[in-house]
Design a protein around this motif. Structure first.
Motif, PDB file in Angstrom:
ATOM      1  N   PHE A 130       0.828  -1.193   0.000  1.00 52.69           N
ATOM      2  CA  PHE A 130       0.000   0.000   0.000  1.00 52.69           C
ATOM      3  C   PHE A 130       0.867   1.249   0.000  1.00 52.69           C
ATOM      4  O   PHE A 130       2.057   1.214   0.352  1.00 52.69           O
ATOM      5  N   CYS A 131       0.290   2.350  -0.403  1.00 51.51           N
ATOM      6  CA  CYS A 131       1.006   3.615  -0.474  1.00 51.51           C
ATOM      7  C   CYS A 131       1.178   4.177   0.938  1.00 51.51           C
ATOM      8  O   CYS A 131       0.197   4.331   1.669  1.00 51.51           O
ATOM      9  N   PRO A 132       2.416   4.510   1.334  1.00 52.22           N
ATOM     10  CA  PRO A 132       2.619   5.063   2.666  1.00 52.22           C
ATOM     11  C   PRO A 132       2.059   6.487   2.801  1.00 52.22           C
ATOM     12  O   PRO A 132       1.798   6.948   3.907  1.00 52.22           O
ATOM     13  N   ALA A 133       1.832   7.174   1.680  1.00 49.05           N
ATOM     14  CA  ALA A 133       1.308   8.540   1.730  1.00 49.05           C
ATOM     15  C   ALA A 133      -0.216   8.566   1.861  1.00 49.05           C
ATOM     16  O   ALA A 133      -0.754   9.256   2.732  1.00 49.05           O
ATOM     17  N   CYS A 134      -0.936   7.816   1.004  1.00 49.47           N
ATOM     18  CA  CYS A 134      -2.410   7.889   1.013  1.00 49.47           C
ATOM     19  C   CYS A 134      -3.075   6.652   1.607  1.00 49.47           C
ATOM     20  O   CYS A 134      -4.269   6.675   1.895  1.00 49.47           O
ATOM     21  N   GLY A 135      -2.336   5.557   1.770  1.00 54.13           N
ATOM     22  CA  GLY A 135      -2.874   4.360   2.408  1.00 54.13           C
ATOM     23  C   GLY A 135      -3.597   3.381   1.502  1.00 54.13           C
ATOM     24  O   GLY A 135      -4.078   2.352   1.965  1.00 54.13           O
ATOM     25  N   THR A 136      -3.668   3.663   0.208  1.00 59.45           N
ATOM     26  CA  THR A 136      -4.394   2.781  -0.716  1.00 59.45           C
ATOM     27  C   THR A 136      -3.629   1.474  -0.942  1.00 59.45           C
ATOM     28  O   THR A 136      -2.453   1.501  -1.306  1.00 59.45           O
ATOM     29  N   THR A 137      -4.309   0.339  -0.734  1.00 59.09           N
ATOM     30  CA  THR A 137      -3.728  -0.954  -1.098  1.00 59.09           C
ATOM     31  C   THR A 137      -3.875  -1.114  -2.601  1.00 59.09           C
ATOM     32  O   THR A 137      -4.991  -1.118  -3.116  1.00 59.09           O
ATOM     33  N   VAL A 138      -2.756  -1.233  -3.307  1.00 63.19           N
ATOM     34  CA  VAL A 138      -2.781  -1.347  -4.767  1.00 63.19           C
ATOM     35  C   VAL A 138      -2.688  -2.811  -5.202  1.00 63.19           C
ATOM     36  O   VAL A 138      -3.379  -3.230  -6.119  1.00 63.19           O
ATOM     37  N   PHE A 139      -1.856  -3.607  -4.538  1.00 59.31           N
ATOM     38  CA  PHE A 139      -1.702  -5.015  -4.924  1.00 59.31           C
ATOM     39  C   PHE A 139      -1.262  -5.836  -3.731  1.00 59.31           C
ATOM     40  O   PHE A 139      -0.864  -5.288  -2.690  1.00 59.31           O
ATOM     41  N   TRP A 140      -1.357  -7.154  -3.881  1.00 61.69           N
ATOM     42  CA  TRP A 140      -0.909  -8.061  -2.836  1.00 61.69           C
ATOM     43  C   TRP A 140      -0.447  -9.364  -3.446  1.00 61.69           C
ATOM     44  O   TRP A 140      -0.753  -9.673  -4.588  1.00 61.69           O
ATOM     45  N   LYS A 141       0.347 -10.086  -2.643  1.00 63.22           N
ATOM     46  CA  LYS A 141       0.937 -11.343  -3.104  1.00 63.22           C
ATOM     47  C   LYS A 141       0.555 -12.447  -2.119  1.00 63.22           C
ATOM     48  O   LYS A 141       1.113 -12.523  -1.028  1.00 63.22           O
ATOM     49  N   PRO A 142      -0.414 -13.277  -2.503  1.00 65.82           N
ATOM     50  CA  PRO A 142      -0.828 -14.370  -1.624  1.00 65.82           C
ATOM     51  C   PRO A 142       0.083 -15.584  -1.782  1.00 65.82           C
ATOM     52  O   PRO A 142       0.303 -16.051  -2.897  1.00 65.82           O
ATOM     53  N   GLU A 143       0.611 -16.068  -0.671  1.00 61.05           N
ATOM     54  CA  GLU A 143       1.496 -17.232  -0.699  1.00 61.05           C
ATOM     55  C   GLU A 143       0.775 -18.470  -1.245  1.00 61.05           C
ATOM     56  O   GLU A 143       1.381 -19.315  -1.893  1.00 61.05           O
ATOM     57  N   PHE A 144      -0.535 -18.565  -1.038  1.00 63.16           N
ATOM     58  CA  PHE A 144      -1.284 -19.725  -1.510  1.00 63.16           C
ATOM     59  C   PHE A 144      -1.559 -19.679  -3.015  1.00 63.16           C
ATOM     60  O   PHE A 144      -2.109 -20.626  -3.582  1.00 63.16           O
ATOM     61  N   ARG A 145      -1.176 -18.599  -3.681  1.00 58.99           N
ATOM     62  CA  ARG A 145      -1.265 -18.485  -5.148  1.00 58.99           C
ATOM     63  C   ARG A 145       0.120 -18.115  -5.677  1.00 58.99           C
ATOM     64  O   ARG A 145       0.339 -17.005  -6.150  1.00 58.99           O
ATOM     65  N   PRO A 146       1.085 -19.027  -5.572  1.00 61.85           N
ATOM     66  CA  PRO A 146       2.447 -18.708  -5.994  1.00 61.85           C
ATOM     67  C   PRO A 146       2.496 -18.317  -7.474  1.00 61.85           C
ATOM     68  O   PRO A 146       1.813 -18.897  -8.308  1.00 61.85           O
ATOM     69  N   GLY A 147       3.292 -17.298  -7.764  1.00 64.37           N
ATOM     70  CA  GLY A 147       3.446 -16.848  -9.140  1.00 64.37           C
ATOM     71  C   GLY A 147       2.368 -15.877  -9.603  1.00 64.37           C
ATOM     72  O   GLY A 147       2.385 -15.450 -10.749  1.00 64.37           O
ATOM     73  N   LEU A 148       1.423 -15.542  -8.710  1.00 69.12           N
ATOM     74  CA  LEU A 148       0.373 -14.597  -9.070  1.00 69.12           C
ATOM     75  C   LEU A 148       0.432 -13.354  -8.190  1.00 69.12           C
ATOM     76  O   LEU A 148       0.811 -13.424  -7.019  1.00 69.12           O
ATOM     77  N   THR A 149       0.084 -12.231  -8.788  1.00 66.62           N
ATOM     78  CA  THR A 149      -0.060 -10.976  -8.054  1.00 66.62           C
ATOM     79  C   THR A 149      -1.503 -10.534  -8.202  1.00 66.62           C
ATOM     80  O   THR A 149      -2.049 -10.517  -9.304  1.00 66.62           O
ATOM     81  N   ALA A 150      -2.127 -10.204  -7.077  1.00 64.65           N
ATOM     82  CA  ALA A 150      -3.507  -9.717  -7.075  1.00 64.65           C
ATOM     83  C   ALA A 150      -3.471  -8.195  -7.079  1.00 64.65           C
ATOM     84  O   ALA A 150      -2.705  -7.584  -6.342  1.00 64.65           O
ATOM     85  N   VAL A 151      -4.288  -7.596  -7.921  1.00 63.74           N
ATOM     86  CA  VAL A 151      -4.342  -6.137  -8.028  1.00 63.74           C
ATOM     87  C   VAL A 151      -5.756  -5.702  -7.653  1.00 63.74           C
ATOM     88  O   VAL A 151      -6.741  -6.311  -8.081  1.00 63.74           O
ATOM     89  N   ALA A 152      -5.844  -4.641  -6.867  1.00 64.42           N
ATOM     90  CA  ALA A 152      -7.143  -4.133  -6.441  1.00 64.42           C
ATOM     91  C   ALA A 152      -7.893  -3.555  -7.646  1.00 64.42           C
ATOM     92  O   ALA A 152      -7.396  -2.648  -8.316  1.00 64.42           O
ATOM     93  N   PHE A 153      -9.059  -4.092  -7.921  1.00 64.30           N
ATOM     94  CA  PHE A 153      -9.863  -3.707  -9.077  1.00 64.30           C
ATOM     95  C   PHE A 153     -10.079  -2.195  -9.148  1.00 64.30           C
ATOM     96  O   PHE A 153      -9.937  -1.584 -10.202  1.00 64.30           O
TER      97      PHE A 153
END
Length: 187
Positions: A130-153
């Motif tokens: 997430f952005c340290p300035a505005c706090g928006t979570t932009v993406f995340w990396k779930p360990e249970f989905r290796p090789g994938l990056t989740a992006v906030a719609f």
């Protein structure tokens, strides 16, 4: 009935009055084969959607509210998942979260991110960027989905074509939330 030859990126219909219907039908199901029968008038629709399936220059930008943290995703997402779990409800401040999953190697991160790590219901970790300035979570990396990056719609500039392909934690879904899901066909 034999299949006629297909011309690349061409659409032919026997009945001009139903051309619009046929195009709507194929947009809803982009993975149809190159030949199909129209369900309205029985006309023949021939098309080659290969270029529409994977445009070589398709890229999407997702960014935080202030623009300091961004992610560029190349190509088509693997899936678009609506999650009704309590953790996603808290993270988004909404009744659900929407994750657009891309192959990790098809994403480029720009800007400085802060990271929040938690353990999910699977017992594996999820790292939220997430952005340290505005706090928006932009993406995340779930360990249970290796090789994938989740992006906030909601962070995408262009959301066209990112319809949900699945919902999870439906038992936590608020009764007033109704979401239409378009299953993804294997590529």
């Amino acid at each position: 009935m034999s299949r006629p030859a297909i011309r690349q990126s061409a659409v032919f219909v026997a009945s001009p009055s139903c051309a619009a219907f046929c195009m709507r039908l194929t947009r809803r199901r982009p993975d149809f084969s190159a030949f199909m029968q129209c369900q309205q008038n029985g006309c023949t629709v021939l098309l080659d959607l290969a270029k529409k399936r994977r445009p070589p220059s398709m890229k999407r930008k997702a960014s935080c509210s202030c623009g300091a943290l961004a992610l560029i995703a190349h190509g088509r997402p693997r899936k678009v998942s609506v999650c009704h779990c309590n953790a996603c409800q808290r993270r988004t401040g909404s009744s659900f979260g929407v994750a657009v999953f891309f192959a990790a190697e098809a994403t480029e991160e720009t800007g400085k991110a802060a990271v929040y790590r938690r353990i999910g219901d699977s017992g594996r970790s999820l790292e939220f960027y997430f952005c340290p300035a505005c706090g928006t979570t932009v993406f995340w990396k779930p360990e249970f989905r290796p090789g994938l990056t989740a992006v906030a719609f909601g962070c995408f500039d262009d959301k066209q074509g990112l319809e949900p392909s699945q919902t999870v934690y439906d038992e936590n879904r608020d009764k007033w939330v109704l979401i239409e899901v378009t299953p993804v066909s294997p590529a």
